[in-house]
Design a protein around this motif. Structure first.
Motif: not given
Length: 261
Positions: A123-139
């Protein structure tokens, strides 16, 4: 140089249309290989046929010198086109990335502390840590692509297949993804990437396959990325129909990722 993939006489036909014709080649290990060619040239078909996601005519195929696909499967990761994913599937970013370390690819089973660290690093490598609990439909488009690459990072494969990873992504995501491909290579891994931006090939790939139903040219970028080969792939071949199937058309379903390699 050792070959990580060896292919002999690979052909694919959709009903009466020949999609790939007698593909014979070797891919050396530890390269970043771009697969380029015009629309409908069979680029996505090529990847899916290698991974047995679509049927191909009788051919020979081996991985890591002499392994079958079944034997090599744990060493291979596949990142599909985002358009082929069911983004309304009810799951979070972290759950998807956890599929990379989960033996059943779902993340519903218990995950060890060590595996949690692997997921966190991906998650950190792809800079997604802050989005880890977000539903994928919201990306956003770029975030969606980075989620599946994070899953591939967590899988810790040796051979990666990416089908148009830069399609519809923002500049930030493009930079992150290209940096990750370089990091894979620095760790001794190999990647094959369906790619469309010819201008960015020399900066991001050190090996190139020109494909238009047949192999037009393959080799190190410095040797084969030439005007003649570009013209041969894009201009001198008769333009095929746009016949590369979607996963729905070919009977595949992604997320639930039952074709995850």
């Amino acid at each position: 140089m050792n070959s990580i993939i060896t292919i002999e006489n690979l052909s694919v036909r959709y009903q009466q249309t020949l999609a790939l014709n007698n593909i014979t080649l070797q891919v050396p290990e530890n390269v970043r290989m771009a697969i380029i060619g015009p629309n409908g040239a069979g680029k996505s078909t090529f990847i899916k046929a290698i991974l047995n996601l679509i049927p191909a005519k009788q051919h020979k195929l081996s991985f890591f010198n002499d392994l079958t696909l079944k034997q090599a499967r744990s060493k291979i990761a596949y990142v599909p086109q985002t358009s082929e994913v069911n983004w309304h599937f009810p799951t979070t970013v972290k759950d998807v990335v956890t599929m990379g370390v989960s033996s059943n690819r779902w993340g519903f089973q218990s995950v060890s502390e060590e595996q949690k660290v692997v997921v966190s690093h991906a998650l950190e490598a792809m800079e997604l840590t802050d989005l880890s609990n977000r539903q994928i439909s919201q990306l956003s488009g770029g975030q969606k692509q980075r989620v599946f690459i994070a899953r591939a990072i967590a899988q810790d494969a040796d051979l990666y297949f990416f089908d148009e990873p830069l399609a519809g992504v923002d500049m930030k995501s493009e930079a992150i993804i290209m940096a990750q491909l370089k990091e894979f290579q620095d760790k001794g891994k190999t990647s094959l990437t369906v790619h469309h931006d010819l201008n960015s090939v020399p900066d991001n790939f050190d090996y190139v396959l020109f494909l238009n139903k047949e192999v037009v040219a393959i080799g190190p970028t410095v040797d084969v990325f030439t005007r003649d080969n570009i013209d041969n792939a894009y201009l001198n071949h008769s333009q095929p129909n746009n016949i590369e199937p979607s996963s729905k058309q070919s009977g595949l379903h992604i997320l639930g990722v039952d074709q995850h390699v």
